[in-house]
Scaffold this motif. Structure first.
Motif, PDB file in Angstrom:
ATOM      1  N   GLY A 107     -59.306 -49.792 -67.402  1.00  0.00           N
ATOM      2  CA  GLY A 107     -58.594 -49.222 -66.255  1.00  0.00           C
ATOM      3  C   GLY A 107     -57.099 -49.506 -66.269  1.00  0.00           C
ATOM      4  N   PHE A 108     -56.653 -50.409 -67.158  1.00  0.00           N
ATOM      5  CA  PHE A 108     -55.209 -50.648 -67.299  1.00  0.00           C
ATOM      6  C   PHE A 108     -54.628 -49.593 -68.234  1.00  0.00           C
ATOM      7  N   ASN A 109     -53.453 -49.095 -67.878  1.00  0.00           N
ATOM      8  CA  ASN A 109     -52.878 -47.984 -68.633  1.00  0.00           C
ATOM      9  C   ASN A 109     -51.374 -48.205 -68.795  1.00  0.00           C
ATOM     10  N   VAL A 110     -50.856 -47.905 -69.963  1.00  0.00           N
ATOM     11  CA  VAL A 110     -49.413 -48.102 -70.206  1.00  0.00           C
ATOM     12  C   VAL A 110     -48.548 -47.307 -69.232  1.00  0.00           C
ATOM     13  N   LEU A 111     -49.103 -46.257 -68.636  1.00  0.00           N
ATOM     14  CA  LEU A 111     -48.318 -45.473 -67.679  1.00  0.00           C
ATOM     15  C   LEU A 111     -48.142 -46.228 -66.352  1.00  0.00           C
ATOM     16  N   ARG A 112     -48.987 -47.237 -66.106  1.00  0.00           N
ATOM     17  CA  ARG A 112     -48.920 -47.965 -64.824  1.00  0.00           C
ATOM     18  C   ARG A 112     -48.784 -49.478 -65.009  1.00  0.00           C
TER      19      ARG A 112
END
Ligand code: SF4
Ligand code: SF4
Length: 409
Positions: free
Chosen positions: A302-307
């Motif tokens: 659920g972790f994303n480089v966009l956030r």
């Protein structure tokens, strides 16, 4: 794609560090290898990913990794172009990432390094020229001679991939690239034939990988014996008696170095931290994704480089578990006299439904024999006074198993 990555691991720190990002620049593959954890071992989530990483995700990935490296004081950071088959993303997509990293280098002083892990079937002159110009080191997945490689490394039409891979390999050599090879071991084949075939190709290095397996999905050739160790030890014998070793073999170098007290770890062996993250095509940050071969969906965080930053992702339980996999060992491994060299083996090889990762590697017997015999071959080359001073003595597999049993009582 394949595992066995090394990230110049440091040895336990309180602030987890990432030195290497596996960038899933393309999520599909032009091959359909029977053992592929991306498509053929139960987890199909790769097929829900965008086919190619977008510019926005590439820019965010580079920014997150380079700023993480700068805050940790790292001199360099490695990006590994991965897939699926990464060359399916096209040269423009590669160039977008390389150019972005170069801009961050100007700003932060961190040197970006680049590798690609490819099946080489699309490796033509234009690709070779570009990879050489960009300084991208090349790793090729190949399981040995045609009769062996084409058992598992097949196209979507069930045709072998060897001929196309070798065509790509030869183009790479013409362009002055000296690729490394990743080979998945098949102990029913001849280790001699595999060794001599690889030697003739002239790779820079060969990583021999144990097939993805765990207690729920045991190795195909698992018997009471040690077929994987026996196969590898025959390769070791051939490699070790060469006057000049024709290529590097990280597993052997690692066992030899650690025997001599020189720290050397990868995510497959040793006691270092696994300083690697995987960035999916949609930007999700996860642990090395062979874990999906053990537990479908486990690599989704659920972790994303966009956030999110890399630091935030490193705090996720599965990333944290993977990061410290070689320190959080089961009881058997903590009582094992070679745990400093073995590190409990690769995390996904420890999985069972009952105890999750709280097990020795499913390859424990093979690892025991492999390490005992290579360790012994190193020790036998040392003078007696050095052995005495370093308190080193040979152990057989039986000695190691007996020591584990005594400590457990
Ligand atoms: S080359 Fe084979 S192992 Fe690698 S991603 Fe493609 S199908 Fe999977
Ligand atoms: S050899 Fe077996 S018991 Fe020893 S550390 Fe490795 S997996 Fe654990």
């Amino acid at each position: 794609m394949e595992r066995g990555l090394s990230s110049k691991s440091t040895f336990f720190s309180h602030h987890p560090t990432c030195r290497l990002a596996v960038v899933k620049i393309a999520s599909r593959c032009n091959l359909n290898c029977t053992y592929c954890y991306m498509y053929n071992l139960g987890d199909q989530t790769a097929l829900q990913q965008p086919k190619v990483m977008s510019i926005a995700v590439i820019e965010a990935s580079v920014a997150r990794c380079m700023t993480h490296a700068a805050t940790r004081g790292l001199e360099s950071f490695r990006f590994v172009f991965h897939g699926g088959e990464p060359l399916m993303a096209g040269r423009e997509t590669f160039h977008t990432l390389i150019a972005s990293a170069s801009r961050w280098q100007d700003q932060l002083g961190v040197i970006p390094e680049f590798s690609v892990q490819t099946n080489a079937t699309l490796l033509n002159d234009a690709w070779c020229t570009a990879l050489a110009d960009w300084g991208v080191s090349v790793g090729v997945s190949l399981d040995g001679p045609k009769s062996v490689n084409d058992r598992h490394r097949i196209t979507h039409k069930n045709e072998g991939s060897y001929d196309k891979t070798i065509t790509g390999w030869n183009r790479a050599k013409v362009h002055g690239l000296r690729p490394g090879v990743l080979t998945v071991i098949d102990p029913s084949t001849s280790a001699d034939e595999a060794y001599h075939h690889l030697r003739a190709l002239g790779p820079e290095s060969v990583d021999f990988l144990l097939p993805d397996a765990n207690y729920m999905r045991p190795p195909s050739y698992k018997t009471d014996g040690t077929p994987y160790a026996d196969w590898l030890l025959r390769v070791f014998e051939l490699w070790n008696c060469e006057p000049i070793r024709p290529f590097r073999v990280r597993t052997f170098e690692q066992i030899m170095s650690t025997t001599l007290g020189i720290a050397y770890a990868t995510d497959a062996l040793g006691e270092g931290e696994n300083e690697i993250v995987v960035i999916e095509t949609d930007g999700e940050i996860g642990p090395v994704d062979t874990l999906r071969a053990a537990v479908p969906g486990v690599s989704r965080t659920g972790f994303n480089v966009l956030r999110n930053s890399v630091d935030e992702a490193l705090d996720h339980p599965i990333l944290s578990k993977y990061h410290g996999a070689n320190q959080s060992l089961c009881e058997t491994c903590t009582t094992c006299p070679i745990s400093r060299i073995c590190g409990g083996g690769y995390l996904s090889h420890r999985y069972s439904p009952e105890r999750i990762f709280d097990n020795p590697s499913v390859y424990c017997r093979d690892l025991t024999k492999l390490i005992a015999e290579i360790r012994q071959s190193v020790i036998m080359t040392l003078p007696k006074n050095v052995l005495k001073e370093a308190n080193l003595r040979p152990w057989s597999s039986a000695d190691i198993e007996a020591a584990r049993a005594v400590v457990k009582k």
